[in-house]
Scaffold this motif. Structure first.
Motif, PDB file in Angstrom:
ATOM      1  N   ILE A  66       1.019  -1.185  -0.187  1.00 24.64           N
ATOM      2  CA  ILE A  66       0.020   0.062   0.127  1.00 24.64           C
ATOM      3  C   ILE A  66       0.753   1.272   0.020  1.00 24.64           C
ATOM      4  O   ILE A  66       1.986   1.174   0.474  1.00 24.64           O
ATOM      5  CB  ILE A  66      -0.970  -0.097   1.277  1.00 24.64           C
ATOM      6  CG1 ILE A  66      -0.271  -0.077   2.487  1.00 24.64           C
ATOM      7  CG2 ILE A  66      -1.764  -1.257   1.196  1.00 24.64           C
ATOM      8  CD1 ILE A  66      -1.077   0.108   3.648  1.00 24.64           C
ATOM      9  N   SER A  67       0.184   2.207  -0.902  1.00 24.34           N
ATOM     10  CA  SER A  67       1.077   3.464  -0.651  1.00 24.34           C
ATOM     11  C   SER A  67       1.060   4.362   0.586  1.00 24.34           C
ATOM     12  O   SER A  67       0.534   4.172   1.510  1.00 24.34           O
ATOM     13  CB  SER A  67       0.625   4.296  -1.946  1.00 24.34           C
ATOM     14  OG  SER A  67      -0.617   4.974  -1.444  1.00 24.34           O
ATOM     15  N   ARG A  68       1.780   5.371   0.943  1.00 22.02           N
ATOM     16  CA  ARG A  68       1.942   6.282   2.004  1.00 22.02           C
ATOM     17  C   ARG A  68       0.613   6.934   2.189  1.00 22.02           C
ATOM     18  O   ARG A  68       0.360   6.913   3.292  1.00 22.02           O
ATOM     19  CB  ARG A  68       3.233   7.078   1.677  1.00 22.02           C
ATOM     20  CG  ARG A  68       3.299   7.878   2.734  1.00 22.02           C
ATOM     21  CD  ARG A  68       4.342   7.203   3.709  1.00 22.02           C
ATOM     22  NE  ARG A  68       4.887   8.168   4.847  1.00 22.02           N
ATOM     23  CZ  ARG A  68       5.379   7.725   5.750  1.00 22.02           C
ATOM     24  NH1 ARG A  68       5.694   6.300   6.066  1.00 22.02           N
ATOM     25  NH2 ARG A  68       5.937   8.766   6.829  1.00 22.02           N
ATOM     26  N   ALA A  69      -0.053   7.096   1.092  1.00 22.42           N
ATOM     27  CA  ALA A  69      -1.218   7.920   1.323  1.00 22.42           C
ATOM     28  C   ALA A  69      -2.188   6.925   1.936  1.00 22.42           C
ATOM     29  O   ALA A  69      -3.040   7.356   2.914  1.00 22.42           O
ATOM     30  CB  ALA A  69      -1.651   8.623  -0.042  1.00 22.42           C
ATOM     31  N   GLU A  70      -2.347   5.913   1.278  1.00 19.80           N
ATOM     32  CA  GLU A  70      -3.219   4.902   1.790  1.00 19.80           C
ATOM     33  C   GLU A  70      -3.011   4.542   3.061  1.00 19.80           C
ATOM     34  O   GLU A  70      -3.895   4.111   4.022  1.00 19.80           O
ATOM     35  CB  GLU A  70      -3.369   3.696   0.832  1.00 19.80           C
ATOM     36  CG  GLU A  70      -3.861   4.092  -0.510  1.00 19.80           C
ATOM     37  CD  GLU A  70      -3.586   2.552  -1.413  1.00 19.80           C
ATOM     38  OE1 GLU A  70      -4.413   2.448  -2.428  1.00 19.80           O
ATOM     39  OE2 GLU A  70      -2.748   1.585  -1.176  1.00 19.80           O
ATOM     40  N   ARG A  71      -1.753   4.596   3.611  1.00 17.65           N
ATOM     41  CA  ARG A  71      -1.358   4.004   4.920  1.00 17.65           C
ATOM     42  C   ARG A  71      -1.785   5.187   6.032  1.00 17.65           C
ATOM     43  O   ARG A  71      -2.213   4.859   7.026  1.00 17.65           O
ATOM     44  CB  ARG A  71       0.096   3.950   5.090  1.00 17.65           C
ATOM     45  CG  ARG A  71       0.611   3.133   6.372  1.00 17.65           C
ATOM     46  CD  ARG A  71       2.119   2.908   6.335  1.00 17.65           C
ATOM     47  NE  ARG A  71       2.493   1.992   5.341  1.00 17.65           N
ATOM     48  CZ  ARG A  71       3.526   2.064   4.751  1.00 17.65           C
ATOM     49  NH1 ARG A  71       4.291   3.062   4.619  1.00 17.65           N
ATOM     50  NH2 ARG A  71       3.690   1.258   3.642  1.00 17.65           N
ATOM     51  N   ASN A  72      -1.730   6.413   5.682  1.00 20.01           N
ATOM     52  CA  ASN A  72      -1.997   7.430   6.478  1.00 20.01           C
ATOM     53  C   ASN A  72      -3.593   7.516   6.515  1.00 20.01           C
ATOM     54  O   ASN A  72      -4.071   7.874   7.509  1.00 20.01           O
ATOM     55  CB  ASN A  72      -1.557   8.954   5.792  1.00 20.01           C
ATOM     56  CG  ASN A  72      -0.108   8.862   6.007  1.00 20.01           C
ATOM     57  OD1 ASN A  72       0.535   8.340   6.867  1.00 20.01           O
ATOM     58  ND2 ASN A  72       0.664   9.921   5.225  1.00 20.01           N
ATOM     59  N   ALA A  73      -4.234   7.269   5.283  1.00 15.20           N
ATOM     60  CA  ALA A  73      -5.633   7.318   5.467  1.00 15.20           C
ATOM     61  C   ALA A  73      -6.209   5.905   6.393  1.00 15.20           C
ATOM     62  O   ALA A  73      -7.178   6.215   7.176  1.00 15.20           O
ATOM     63  CB  ALA A  73      -6.215   6.966   4.198  1.00 15.20           C
ATOM     64  N   LEU A  74      -5.658   4.938   6.487  1.00 15.64           N
ATOM     65  CA  LEU A  74      -5.894   3.981   7.585  1.00 15.64           C
ATOM     66  C   LEU A  74      -5.464   4.158   8.707  1.00 15.64           C
ATOM     67  O   LEU A  74      -6.235   3.999   9.683  1.00 15.64           O
ATOM     68  CB  LEU A  74      -5.153   2.644   6.886  1.00 15.64           C
ATOM     69  CG  LEU A  74      -5.724   1.917   5.903  1.00 15.64           C
ATOM     70  CD1 LEU A  74      -4.701   0.616   5.327  1.00 15.64           C
ATOM     71  CD2 LEU A  74      -7.042   1.182   5.865  1.00 15.64           C
TER      72      LEU A  74
END
Length: 81
Positions: A66-74
């Protein structure tokens, strides 16, 4: 003067060497011939890989991380719970 540690090993196999040379002499005296053949290649090539793909085979592919943006959203969703 240097004496090999393997001298006793040579002496152990001397009788075998004499036996082999006697049998070789008997073979040649009986009309036998020694054939000098070319030596095989040192590193034989591996067999060619098949180009056929079995349709029943399921390829196990790794999911992309998963990308950095997806990780932050999670992370934000987890904190909201």
């Amino acid at each position: 003067m240097y004496v090999s540690n393997h001298l006793s090993l040579v002496e152990q196999h001397r009788q075998d060497a004499y036996s082999i040379s006697e049998r070789t002499a008997q073979f040649l005296a009986a009309g036998g011939a020694v054939a000098h053949l070319p030596s095989p290649p040192r590193n034989p090539l591996p067999p060619k890989r098949s180009a056929k793909i079995d349709p029943d085979t399921i390829l196990k592919r790794r999911k992309p991380p998963i990308s950095r943006a997806e990780r932050n959203a999670l992370r934000k969703l987890a904190e909201a719970l």
